[in-house]
Design a protein around this motif. Structure first.
Motif, short mmCIF file in Angstrom:
data_model
loop_
_atom_site.label_atom_id
_atom_site.label_comp_id
_atom_site.label_asym_id
_atom_site.label_seq_id
_atom_site.Cartn_x
_atom_site.Cartn_y
_atom_site.Cartn_z
N GLY A 32 0.77 -1.24 0.00
CA GLY A 32 0.00 0.00 0.00
C GLY A 32 0.80 1.27 0.00
N ASP A 33 2.13 1.18 0.13
CA ASP A 33 2.96 2.36 -0.10
C ASP A 33 2.99 2.67 -1.59
OD1 ASP A 33 3.54 2.69 2.55
OD2 ASP A 33 5.64 2.09 2.43
N PRO A 34 3.44 3.86 -1.98
CA PRO A 34 3.45 4.22 -3.41
C PRO A 34 4.27 3.24 -4.25
CG PRO A 34 3.71 6.18 -2.08
CD PRO A 34 3.79 5.02 -1.13
N ASN A 35 3.70 2.85 -5.38
CA ASN A 35 4.33 1.87 -6.27
C ASN A 35 5.24 2.54 -7.30
OD1 ASN A 35 2.89 -0.16 -5.00
ND2 ASN A 35 1.27 -0.20 -6.53
N SER A 180 -0.97 2.62 -14.08
CA SER A 180 -2.05 3.61 -14.00
C SER A 180 -1.73 4.83 -13.16
CB SER A 180 -3.30 2.95 -13.42
OG SER A 180 -3.13 2.66 -12.04
N GLY A 181 -0.60 4.82 -12.41
CA GLY A 181 -0.47 5.86 -11.39
C GLY A 181 -1.65 5.77 -10.44
N ASP A 182 -1.97 6.88 -9.79
CA ASP A 182 -3.02 6.87 -8.77
C ASP A 182 -4.44 7.01 -9.33
OD1 ASP A 182 -1.55 6.44 -6.40
OD2 ASP A 182 -0.83 8.50 -6.45
N LEU A 183 -4.59 6.87 -10.63
CA LEU A 183 -5.95 6.78 -11.18
C LEU A 183 -6.65 5.51 -10.73
CD1 LEU A 183 -5.42 8.07 -14.82
CD2 LEU A 183 -6.99 9.04 -13.12
N VAL A 184 -5.88 4.47 -10.44
CA VAL A 184 -6.43 3.21 -9.95
C VAL A 184 -5.65 2.81 -8.70
CG1 VAL A 184 -6.94 0.78 -10.46
CG2 VAL A 184 -7.01 2.48 -12.30
N GLU A 185 -6.38 2.39 -7.66
CA GLU A 185 -5.76 1.85 -6.46
C GLU A 185 -6.36 0.46 -6.21
OE1 GLU A 185 -3.43 3.69 -5.92
OE2 GLU A 185 -3.90 5.74 -5.31
N TYR A 186 -5.67 -0.33 -5.40
CA TYR A 186 -6.16 -1.67 -5.11
C TYR A 186 -5.95 -1.96 -3.63
CZ TYR A 186 -6.96 -6.70 -5.55
OH TYR A 186 -7.45 -7.97 -5.41
N GLY A 187 -7.04 -2.02 -2.87
CA GLY A 187 -6.94 -2.22 -1.44
C GLY A 187 -6.31 -1.04 -0.73
N ALA A 188 -6.29 0.09 -1.37
CA ALA A 188 -5.72 1.31 -0.81
C ALA A 188 -6.66 2.47 -1.15
CB ALA A 188 -4.32 1.57 -1.37
N THR A 189 -6.78 3.38 -0.23
CA THR A 189 -7.73 4.48 -0.38
C THR A 189 -7.24 5.48 -1.42
OG1 THR A 189 -8.22 4.24 1.97
CG2 THR A 189 -9.05 6.22 0.86
N PRO A 190 -8.02 5.77 -2.45
CA PRO A 190 -7.63 6.83 -3.38
C PRO A 190 -7.51 8.17 -2.67
CG PRO A 190 -9.38 5.48 -4.33
CD PRO A 190 -9.26 5.08 -2.88
N TYR A 191 -6.41 8.86 -2.90
CA TYR A 191 -6.25 10.23 -2.42
C TYR A 191 -6.90 11.15 -3.44
CZ TYR A 191 -4.31 14.76 -1.33
OH TYR A 191 -4.18 16.09 -1.05
N CYS A 192 -7.80 12.01 -2.96
CA CYS A 192 -8.61 12.84 -3.86
C CYS A 192 -8.46 14.33 -3.57
CB CYS A 192 -10.09 12.45 -3.75
SG CYS A 192 -10.43 10.69 -3.87
N GLY A 193 -7.43 14.72 -2.85
CA GLY A 193 -7.29 16.12 -2.49
C GLY A 193 -7.07 17.05 -3.66
N ASP A 194 -6.60 16.51 -4.80
CA ASP A 194 -6.40 17.30 -6.02
C ASP A 194 -7.20 16.73 -7.18
OD1 ASP A 194 -4.27 19.15 -4.99
OD2 ASP A 194 -3.25 17.25 -4.66
#
Length: 316
Positions: A32-35, A180-194
């Motif tokens: 779940g850390d950045p890939n 995909s970068g952060d457009l897709v996450e898996y078992g991790a909460t999408p960050y949506c601040g921007d």
């Protein structure tokens, strides 16, 4: 503040996985850390998202060196967030690619974002003092760009806004593998601040239309079957859509931001509360959704000061 700010309570080291997706593609993931994505061409290596510091990049390089001795010549930035880009100098790349929109965001808010994210993620910015400054792309594109790593075709695509204005995916059409970068996450909460909540579902549709058979999300394990890819797309869509719908309902009812935050957090926690960084992301996510629902089309700049003020307002 009743909860520790952002990820200040997240101090446990994660186990790294380095998964082979094909002879040309690997995924560096860590619970779940950045890939980070790796593409190995005929005579050079491409790294997609760099980790947060040059020192942290060295572990990615060590894994790469276990499978190839080809030079690392190319870095791709999927978007502008500091945790994704500030390790770039560790690779000493010849070229750094990003969308024009991502470069514009670095110009506009890169310094503020760097201070903000370092304050949010103390564990993820190991050896922060080694960061030489902002990471600047050397080549930018708009819409689409094709690179050839020898005989391997690599497409850089802007499929639409979602996680940010400048989102870029990396697509290997010959192998149906997508980063995909952060457009897709898996078992991790999408960050949506921007984020652009209104656009995000359409961008996910565009990803699905490519019919990727394997996908490396921004966070979470690599998705290695078409069924897992669909699961990742569904989960990201469900989270972002439900959150935005709840916030819009609260705005329509005339509730203030704090009330909407508490209601939205309570509504989403049973389904998504076990996802990585849920409690970290939710205050930022609901604040951005509230802004978009009340007519602020573009995200406001997050600063370290704004982060703390928002957290006190919603969690204090």
């Amino acid at each position: 503040m009743s909860k520790k700010f952002a990820s200040h309570a997240d101090l446990d080291e994660k186990t790294v996985s380095f998964d082979k997706l094909s002879d040309n593609a690997y995924a560096y993931t860590a619970e779940g850390d950045p890939n980070t994505g790796i593409v190995i061409g005929d005579d050079a290596v491409m790294v997609i998202d760099t980790q947060a510091t040059p020192v942290m990049a060295q572990d990615v390089i060590r894994r790469i060196r276990e499978v190839t001795d080809k030079p690392i010549r190319h870095v791709v930035l999927s978007h502008y967030h500091a945790v994704r880009v500030l390790g770039a100098s560790g690779y000493a790349p010849e070229q750094i690619f990003a969308s024009e929109d991502t470069r514009d965001l670095i110009v506009e808010r890169g310094e503020a974002d760097m201070a903000s994210e370092i304050g949010r993620f103390p564990r993820l910015f190991r050896a922060v003092e080694t960061i030489p400054g902002l990471t600047w792309p050397t080549i930018t594109f708009k819409g689409a760009m094709t690179l050839w790593l020898g005989s391997l075709e690599v497409q850089l695509l802007q499929l639409g806004r979602g996680h940010s204005k400048g989102d870029t995916v990396v697509w290997l059409p010959q192998q149906k593998i997508l980063f995909s970068g952060d457009l897709v996450e898996y078992g991790a909460t999408p960050y949506c601040g921007d984020a652009y909540f209104t656009h995000w579902p359409t961008t996910l549709d565009a990803i699905a239309a490519l019919k990727p058979e394997k996908l490396v999300p921004g966070r979470g394990a690599a998705l290695t079957t078409p069924e897992q890819v669909q699961e990742g797309l569904r989960g990201t869509r469900a989270f972002t859509s439900e959150l935005f719908e709840r916030v819009k309902q609260g705005v329509a009812a005339g509730h203030d931001l704090r009330t909407i935050y508490k209601d939205t957090h309570a509504a989403l926690k049973p389904t998504f509360g076990h996802w990585v960084i849920f409690d970290h992301c939710m205050p930022f996510n609901v604040t951005r959704a509230y802004d978009e629902a009340t007519g602020h089309t573009d995200p406001r700049v997050w600063t370290a000061e704004r982060d703390q003020e928002m957290w006190r307002q919603l969690e204090g």
